[in-house]
Design an enzyme around this catalytic site. Sequence first.
Site, PDB file in Angstrom:
ATOM      1  N   HIS A   1       9.517  -3.572   3.042  1.00 33.65           N
ATOM      2  CA  HIS A   1       9.003  -3.856   1.687  1.00 33.65           C
ATOM      3  C   HIS A   1      10.157  -4.239   0.763  1.00 33.65           C
ATOM      4  O   HIS A   1      10.032  -5.130  -0.080  1.00 33.65           O
ATOM      5  CB  HIS A   1       8.316  -2.616   1.097  1.00 33.65           C
ATOM      6  CG  HIS A   1       7.082  -2.190   1.815  1.00 33.65           C
ATOM      7  ND1 HIS A   1       7.009  -1.039   2.544  1.00 33.65           N
ATOM      8  CD2 HIS A   1       5.861  -2.770   1.904  1.00 33.65           C
ATOM      9  CE1 HIS A   1       5.791  -0.903   3.048  1.00 33.65           C
ATOM     10  NE2 HIS A   1       5.076  -1.946   2.689  1.00 33.65           N
TER      11      HIS A   1
ATOM     12  N   ASP B   1       2.423  -9.030   9.356  1.00 36.41           N
ATOM     13  CA  ASP B   1       0.981  -9.245   9.190  1.00 36.41           C
ATOM     14  C   ASP B   1       0.741 -10.751   9.107  1.00 36.41           C
ATOM     15  O   ASP B   1       0.355 -11.277   8.050  1.00 36.41           O
ATOM     16  CB  ASP B   1       0.503  -8.553   7.915  1.00 36.41           C
ATOM     17  CG  ASP B   1       0.721  -7.052   7.979  1.00 36.41           C
ATOM     18  OD1 ASP B   1      -0.008  -6.393   8.710  1.00 36.41           O
ATOM     19  OD2 ASP B   1       1.657  -6.563   7.320  1.00 36.41           O
TER      20      ASP B   1
ATOM     21  N   MET C   1       0.851  -1.195   0.000  1.00 34.79           N
ATOM     22  CA  MET C   1       0.000   0.000   0.000  1.00 34.79           C
ATOM     23  C   MET C   1       0.888   1.247   0.000  1.00 34.79           C
ATOM     24  O   MET C   1       0.455   2.332   0.384  1.00 34.79           O
ATOM     25  CB  MET C   1      -0.938  -0.018   1.212  1.00 34.79           C
ATOM     26  CG  MET C   1      -1.905  -1.204   1.152  1.00 34.79           C
ATOM     27  SD  MET C   1      -3.443  -0.953   2.041  1.00 34.79           S
ATOM     28  CE  MET C   1      -2.846  -0.793   3.708  1.00 34.79           C
TER      29      MET C   1
ATOM     30  N   GLN D   1      -2.692 -12.008   8.052  1.00 33.20           N
ATOM     31  CA  GLN D   1      -2.891 -11.784   6.613  1.00 33.20           C
ATOM     32  C   GLN D   1      -2.191 -12.889   5.810  1.00 33.20           C
ATOM     33  O   GLN D   1      -2.749 -13.427   4.851  1.00 33.20           O
ATOM     34  CB  GLN D   1      -2.326 -10.408   6.247  1.00 33.20           C
ATOM     35  CG  GLN D   1      -2.210 -10.158   4.756  1.00 33.20           C
ATOM     36  CD  GLN D   1      -1.901  -8.716   4.436  1.00 33.20           C
ATOM     37  OE1 GLN D   1      -2.777  -7.867   4.472  1.00 33.20           O
ATOM     38  NE2 GLN D   1      -0.656  -8.410   4.105  1.00 33.20           N
TER      39      GLN D   1
ATOM     40  N   ALA E   1      12.277  -0.370   4.405  1.00 34.39           N
ATOM     41  CA  ALA E   1      13.202  -1.496   4.218  1.00 34.39           C
ATOM     42  C   ALA E   1      12.502  -2.858   4.307  1.00 34.39           C
ATOM     43  O   ALA E   1      12.955  -3.838   3.703  1.00 34.39           O
ATOM     44  CB  ALA E   1      14.325  -1.403   5.252  1.00 34.39           C
TER      45      ALA E   1
HETATM   46  O1  PAF Z   1      -0.160  -5.697   3.613  1.00 32.72           O
HETATM   47  C1  PAF Z   1      -0.595  -4.773   2.878  1.00 32.72           C
HETATM   48  O2  PAF Z   1       0.064  -3.766   2.629  1.00 32.72           O
HETATM   49  C2  PAF Z   1      -1.991  -4.913   2.283  1.00 32.72           C
HETATM   50  O3  PAF Z   1      -2.862  -5.526   3.164  1.00 32.72           O
HETATM   51  C3  PAF Z   1      -1.994  -5.630   0.918  1.00 32.72           C
HETATM   52  C4  PAF Z   1      -1.529  -7.058   1.020  1.00 32.72           C
HETATM   53  C5  PAF Z   1      -1.109  -4.863  -0.060  1.00 32.72           C
HETATM   54  C6  PAF Z   1      -3.420  -5.635   0.351  1.00 32.72           C
HETATM   55  O4  PAF Z   1      -3.923  -4.366   0.181  1.00 32.72           O
END
Ligand code: PAF
Length: 285
Positions: free
Chosen positions: A37, A151, A30, A154, A35
């Site tokens: 990412h 996360d 998003m 997720q 770092a």
């Molecule tokens: O982890 C994130 O930044 C978001 O939840 C994702 C996986 C890009 C989905 O919008």
Amino acid sequence: MIVLSEILELKQVISGWKQNGDTIGFCPTMGTLHAGHMDLVENSKKQCSKTIVSIFINPTQFNDPKDFAAYPKNTDADLKLCEESGVDLVFLPSVDVMYPKSSTPIQMSIPILQTTLCGRTRPGHFEGVLQIVSKLFHLTEPHFAFFGLKDYQQFRVISAMVAELNFPIQVIGVPTKRESDGLAMSSRNLRLTPKDRETATLIPRMFQLAKKTLLGGERDLKVWKEILTDFLLTGMNVKIDYLEVVDPMTLQPVNKLTGNVLLATAVFVGEVRLIDNEILTCPSK
Ligand code: PAF
């Protein structure tokens, strides 16, 4: 580096890559890249011949409109970082491209994995995540997709979706990248005031305490959670959203401290909600 905002162009580039026999790695984000990412990107580059990053602040996963409005945006810096890191393609769609006005609302969920942790306190969040990630998977057709383990829920929810719906994608969880004082890297850290940033170090220190007390012999789950809760609450401006101990696979609460457990927390420091987790192995004695 190619930067695209339209689906048709994206599909054309990807189909060319596929015809050339490229292996495609995908890092959905998003934006406001840090770092952590870039670690996803590094992992993708090691394994794949082409790396795609998507930058899209997905409105459907925010249960709180104020949180959505306050989510930081930093597109120019993000593109620079992607270019410097050797990303091949950035997909930067608008909300209208991802959710055209004419679209029919759809809802996806994996109820068993969504009843605890963020699923409980952010109703609708994982429905939104599953919706956008499945759309992005269809559009980017990656062989590998990389997600940060900060996360963790997720990661579990997306791994389950991929397994249950037979997406031909390997989902890779990348360990949490931390600041030098242990705070998990997050785009939200930018919103902390200097004082709250200091307070936020209570979170990684709470995980240290969790390990220390386990090693010290604490086995009473209730007492253990109280020690950790009290520790977090020593901070000014701290509100605990949840502090839960669950099974790392099913994400269901455990009632004993044995084997591997996932200790996960979401904490408001000031206005900013921070999450972190760790899988801990409870010593047998
Ligand atoms: O982890 C994130 O930044 C978001 O939840 C994702 C996986 C890009 C989905 O919008």
